[in-house]
Scaffold this motif. Structure first.
Motif, PDB file in Angstrom:
ATOM      1  N   LEU A 257      -2.091   4.716   2.785  1.00 55.86           N
ATOM      2  CA  LEU A 257      -2.016   4.262   4.170  1.00 55.86           C
ATOM      3  C   LEU A 257      -2.380   5.381   5.137  1.00 55.86           C
ATOM      4  O   LEU A 257      -3.149   5.177   6.080  1.00 55.86           O
ATOM      5  N   LYS A 258      -1.881   6.588   4.886  1.00 52.75           N
ATOM      6  CA  LYS A 258      -2.220   7.732   5.735  1.00 52.75           C
ATOM      7  C   LYS A 258      -3.721   8.022   5.672  1.00 52.75           C
ATOM      8  O   LYS A 258      -4.348   8.294   6.688  1.00 52.75           O
ATOM      9  N   ALA A 259      -4.288   7.960   4.467  1.00 55.76           N
ATOM     10  CA  ALA A 259      -5.718   8.208   4.322  1.00 55.76           C
ATOM     11  C   ALA A 259      -6.531   7.157   5.058  1.00 55.76           C
ATOM     12  O   ALA A 259      -7.524   7.477   5.721  1.00 55.76           O
ATOM     13  N   ALA A 260      -6.117   5.912   4.974  1.00 52.53           N
ATOM     14  CA  ALA A 260      -6.830   4.833   5.662  1.00 52.53           C
ATOM     15  C   ALA A 260      -6.752   5.002   7.174  1.00 52.53           C
ATOM     16  O   ALA A 260      -7.744   4.823   7.886  1.00 52.53           O
ATOM     17  N   VAL A 261      -5.586   5.368   7.681  1.00 56.75           N
ATOM     18  CA  VAL A 261      -5.419   5.567   9.124  1.00 56.75           C
ATOM     19  C   VAL A 261      -6.246   6.761   9.596  1.00 56.75           C
ATOM     20  O   VAL A 261      -6.926   6.691  10.629  1.00 56.75           O
ATOM     21  N   ASN A 262      -6.221   7.855   8.842  1.00 55.27           N
ATOM     22  CA  ASN A 262      -7.009   9.033   9.212  1.00 55.27           C
ATOM     23  C   ASN A 262      -8.505   8.724   9.207  1.00 55.27           C
ATOM     24  O   ASN A 262      -9.234   9.151  10.097  1.00 55.27           O
ATOM     25  N   THR A 263      -8.944   7.988   8.216  1.00 55.46           N
ATOM     26  CA  THR A 263     -10.352   7.619   8.136  1.00 55.46           C
ATOM     27  C   THR A 263     -10.748   6.735   9.303  1.00 55.46           C
ATOM     28  O   THR A 263     -11.782   6.941   9.936  1.00 55.46           O
ATOM     29  N   GLN A 264      -9.929   5.751   9.610  1.00 53.52           N
ATOM     30  CA  GLN A 264     -10.215   4.850  10.737  1.00 53.52           C
ATOM     31  C   GLN A 264     -10.261   5.623  12.048  1.00 53.52           C
ATOM     32  O   GLN A 264     -11.136   5.402  12.876  1.00 53.52           O
ATOM     33  N   THR A 265      -9.329   6.545  12.229  1.00 53.17           N
ATOM     34  CA  THR A 265      -9.305   7.366  13.441  1.00 53.17           C
ATOM     35  C   THR A 265     -10.562   8.215  13.549  1.00 53.17           C
ATOM     36  O   THR A 265     -11.187   8.297  14.607  1.00 53.17           O
TER      37      THR A 265
ATOM     38  N   MET B  37       0.847  -1.165   0.000  1.00 52.87           N
ATOM     39  CA  MET B  37       0.000   0.000   0.000  1.00 52.87           C
ATOM     40  C   MET B  37       0.894   1.230   0.000  1.00 52.87           C
ATOM     41  O   MET B  37       1.867   1.297   0.730  1.00 52.87           O
ATOM     42  N   LYS B  38       0.540   2.199  -0.832  1.00 55.12           N
ATOM     43  CA  LYS B  38       1.361   3.399  -0.892  1.00 55.12           C
ATOM     44  C   LYS B  38       1.199   4.212   0.374  1.00 55.12           C
ATOM     45  O   LYS B  38       0.225   4.078   1.109  1.00 55.12           O
ATOM     46  N   ASN B  39       2.164   5.053   0.627  1.00 54.26           N
ATOM     47  CA  ASN B  39       2.190   5.847   1.844  1.00 54.26           C
ATOM     48  C   ASN B  39       0.969   6.759   1.955  1.00 54.26           C
ATOM     49  O   ASN B  39       0.381   6.892   3.021  1.00 54.26           O
ATOM     50  N   ILE B  40       0.550   7.399   0.851  1.00 51.02           N
ATOM     51  CA  ILE B  40      -0.597   8.305   0.872  1.00 51.02           C
ATOM     52  C   ILE B  40      -1.874   7.530   1.196  1.00 51.02           C
ATOM     53  O   ILE B  40      -2.691   7.969   2.000  1.00 51.02           O
TER      54      ILE B  40
END
Length: 77
Positions: free
Chosen positions: A6-14, A1-4
């Motif tokens: 992954l960041k979007a997925a983590v932000n969404t989950q949070t 998974m690309k870094n962007i």
């Protein structure tokens, strides 16, 4: 998974987790927990009564024809 991604997925989950936790906490604080279901039933009965009234009148046919015309215009484009 690309870094962007992954960041979007983590932000969404949070965000979703925080929203769920605050919503549950708010619902637990409410004192009128049974009121919501009665309101939904009342609104549903009102909507059904309006739909039945429209079906039994010429106005209901007119509204249905206008919806059909507008949908046909959208689908033709």
């Amino acid at each position: 998974m690309k870094n962007i991604a992954l960041k979007a997925a983590v932000n969404t989950q949070t965000y979703v987790t925080h929203w769920a936790n605050t919503t549950v906490a708010h619902m637990k604080r409410r004192k009128d927990s049974g009121q919501g279901a009665i309101e939904y039933v009342g609104i549903t009965i009102l909507v059904v009564a309006i739909v039945i009234a429209l079906i039994n009148t010429k106005m209901g046919e007119s509204i249905a024809n206008k919806f059909k015309e507008k949908i046909a215009k959208v689908l033709d484009k």
